[in-house]
Structure formats: structure tokens, C-alpha cells
Design a protein around this motif. Structure first.
Motif, short mmCIF file in Angstrom:
data_model
loop_
_atom_site.label_atom_id
_atom_site.label_comp_id
_atom_site.label_asym_id
_atom_site.label_seq_id
_atom_site.Cartn_x
_atom_site.Cartn_y
_atom_site.Cartn_z
N SER A 39 0.67 -1.19 0.02
CA SER A 39 -0.05 0.00 -0.06
C SER A 39 0.92 1.24 0.18
N MET A 40 0.53 2.32 -0.58
CA MET A 40 1.17 3.54 -0.53
C MET A 40 0.76 4.40 0.58
N PRO A 41 1.66 5.01 1.52
CA PRO A 41 1.41 5.66 2.57
C PRO A 41 0.24 6.68 2.29
N VAL B 67 -2.92 1.88 9.30
CA VAL B 67 -2.48 0.56 10.11
C VAL B 67 -3.58 0.15 10.68
N ALA B 68 -4.55 1.09 11.34
CA ALA B 68 -5.67 0.74 12.38
C ALA B 68 -6.76 0.11 11.57
N SER B 69 -6.92 0.46 10.40
CA SER B 69 -8.08 -0.08 9.55
C SER B 69 -7.79 -1.33 9.05
N VAL B 70 -6.41 -1.63 8.64
CA VAL B 70 -6.25 -2.70 8.06
C VAL B 70 -6.18 -3.81 9.22
N LEU C 87 4.40 0.06 6.25
CA LEU C 87 3.57 0.84 5.39
C LEU C 87 4.46 2.17 4.82
N GLY C 88 5.18 2.45 5.31
CA GLY C 88 5.90 3.47 4.78
C GLY C 88 7.08 3.20 4.03
#
Length: 328
Positions: free
Chosen positions: A275-277, A282-285, A313-314
Motif C-alpha cells: 500500500s502507498m502511504p 494501520v488501524a483500519s487494516v 506501510l512507509g
């Protein structure tokens, strides 16, 4: 199976609010203790399945009418004084079964808190699949009282309350498949207490551990990236939790719950890495994969991958030509 929905969450300032003590079921209530009642009442609904958690500060008499055609399974979360349902004296974390179309009479002699699930009797085959006694609707057609194991009961009670608390903000953010995972997680809290009070069932045939593991992995492959609860596997493959646990211990040296958590962590890692930042959080995933406590999830993730999910994610660190991580 409907979409996830937060039905209601409110403060109570009188006993009248407890007429809706269990979502979808009318309960006649009468205040027994003296003083102004204070409390809270929360409902979560997933299709026709609901979870209600309530608390109140004074003694109460509760009666459910016999016209309710749903099964109710309740747990006593807290009690300052004696609590009775029918002729059963309830202790902390005990589970009570109120079958469909049966009147119920309960007396709380002081401040108390409870949790209650309400769902169709036809759903027990799926929700408790693999457990011969619990997946049989006849098991739930009679009123029952299951005494909780001390450690198991306390853990189940805490988890149930945490699930309710952490799901509240996500009423619009869960897919149907993720909502089903959370429904099974809620049921598992009650089921853990019920199963701990039953004698071991070692009469069933134990298939080859590796053959069973292959069947589980095929089941997980068909599910794709959505979270899968252990009860769904038991129902789909027709095996008990004990049989599944023995097979996983033999093959992997860990239980199926831990294995499934590791698998969900791997799924999250792949989603975050790809995923692109700014495109997701993070919380939703994590929530979509069945993790509701950010701190604990972060600990699991770091222990598994050696980095925090925000770092994944970064993007990965740059690499030097020799294949090692570049230094700043």
C-alpha cells in the motif's frame, strides 16, 4: 448475514431503560433496591445476531416473556450481591441459557453487570460447528447453567467487554466477512466458558494430523485474505476444537488460534507493504483482520517481523549493494 451495525449505546437513569436489556427482546423489569438507578446499556447487531452488555447500580427483577423465539446466552460479568436465574445461583462469569419461547425469571440483589447474545437456534450448527454437543440445537432447547472455570471465565469476560468497547467506532468500517469474524469471536467468549464446564470428549476419531492440517490450509486458501475464526474451520471441516488443537500442536508446536493470528499478521504485512502511504491506515487494516487492541497488535507485529507496522506501510529501508540495510 448483514453488515456490521452498532445498534445503540446509552446511559441509564432509570430502570425503564432495561426493558431493552437484550436487543430485540422485551424484558419486564422492576427495581428492587433503593436509590436512583445509574447504569449503561450497549447493543451491537450483526444481522439477526446481537450482543448486549448492561450494568446497573441497584437490585432488579427481570422477566422475559415466552413469545421471544430467539435463543439467549448470557454471562454474569459483575455482581455485588446474590444473583439468581430460575433456581440457578449465578457466580461470576457463569453462562446462562434461555431457550426460545421460554419465560425467564431473574433476580439481581444488588449492582450487577451482564452480557447477553441473542440469535436464531438454527445458527448454532455453524457457530459451534465441530463440537458435537454444542452444535446440536437440542442442547440449547432446555434452560441451562454452565459454571465457568476461574481463569477461563475471567479472561472471557474481559475479552467480551473489550470487543464491545473497541468495535463501537467501526460501525461503518467492517465488511460482511470481517463482521462474521467478530460475531464468531463474541460467541467464542461464551463458548469457552460452556466448554470448560463440560467433561472431555475423547471418543471421536482423530484423523492424521498432517492430513487435517492440509484440509485446514485448503479451507484458508479458499477464504482468501479475509480473517477466519477457528469456529468457522471447525464447522466447515466437522472437527472439534480439541481435535484441531492436537493436530496443530503435533505439526506446528502451537495451537490453531496462534497459527491463525500469525497468518493474519502475515496478511497485514503484505497489505501494508503493497500500500502507498496515505492510501490506508494501520488501524483500519488491523481491524479488518480481527485485531482490535492497537497496543497488543503492535506488540504481536513487532515480535513477528522485527519492525513496527507503520514502518512497513512507509516502505522498506534502502539496501546497499551487498544486500544489507543501508545506514543513515
Amino acid at each position: 448475514m448483514g453488515h456490521f451495525l452498532l445498534v445503540d449505546s446509552q446511559k441509564l437513569d432509570g430502570f425503564e431503560g432495561l426493558h431493552r436489556a437484550v436487543h430485540g427482546s422485551h424484558v419486564d423489569v422492576m427495581q428492587l433496591g433503593r436509590g436512583r438507578l445509574r447504569g449503561s446499556l450497549s447493543h451491537i447487531g450483526i444481522g439477526d445476531f446481537s450482543l448486549s452488555i448492561g450494568s446497573f447500580s441497584v437490585g432488579m427483577r427481570t422477566q422475559r416473556v415466552s413469545s421471544d423465539d430467539k435463543l439467549i446466552v448470557g454471562m454474569l460479568l459483575a455482581a455485588e450481591q446474590r444473583v439468581t436465574h430460575w433456581s440457578f445461583d449465578m457466580q461470576l462469569n457463569d453462562v446462562l441459557v434461555i431457550p426460545p419461547l421460554l419465560e425467564h425469571d431473574g433476580v439481581f440483589h444488588g449492582a450487577s453487570a451482564y452480557a447477553a447474545m441473542r440469535f436464531d437456534l438454527d445458527e448454532v450448527a455453524s457457530l459451534f460447528g465441530g463440537e458435537a454437543r454444542l452444535s446440536d440445537p437440542d442442547t440449547w432447547r432446555s434452560r441451562g447453567h454452565f459454571q465457568a472455570d476461574g481463569a477461563t471465565g475471567a479472561a472471557a469476560s474481559r475479552r467480551l467487554v473489550r470487543i464491545m468497547s473497541h468495535l463501537r467506532p467501526h460501525r461503518q468500517g467492517l465488511t460482511p466477512s470481517t463482521a462474521d469474524f467478530w460475531r464468531r469471536s463474541i460467541v467464542e467468549c461464551m463458548a469457552a466458558n460452556v466448554m470448560s464446564s463440560l467433561p472431555p470428549d475423547d471418543t471421536g476419531w482423530l484423523p492424521s494430523a498432517r492430513r487435517l492440517i492440509h484440509r485446514v490450509e485448503d479451507f484458508l486458501d479458499e477464504a482468501g485474505t479475509r480473517p477466519v475464526h477457528v469456529s468457522e474451520i471447525c464447522a466447515g471441516l466437522g472437527v472439534s476444537r480439541r481435535t484441531l488443537h492436537r493436530a496443530f500442536q503435533e505439526v506446528f508446536g502451537l495451537g490453531p488460534v496462534t497459527f491463525l493470528r500469525h497468518k493474519r499478521l502475515c496478511t497485514i504485512h503484505s497489505i501494508l507493504r503493497d500500500s502507498m502511504p496515505g492510501s490506508t491506515t494501520v488501524a483500519s487494516v488491523a481491524m479488518q483482520q480481527g485485531f482490535y487492541e492497537p497496543g497488543r497488535f503492535s506488540q504481536y507485529y513487532f515480535a513477528m517481523f522485527g519492525e513496527h507496522p507503520s514502518r512497513t506501510l512507509g516502505g522498506p529501508p534502502s539496501r546497499d549493494p551487498e544486500g544489507g540495510a543501508a545506514t543513515a
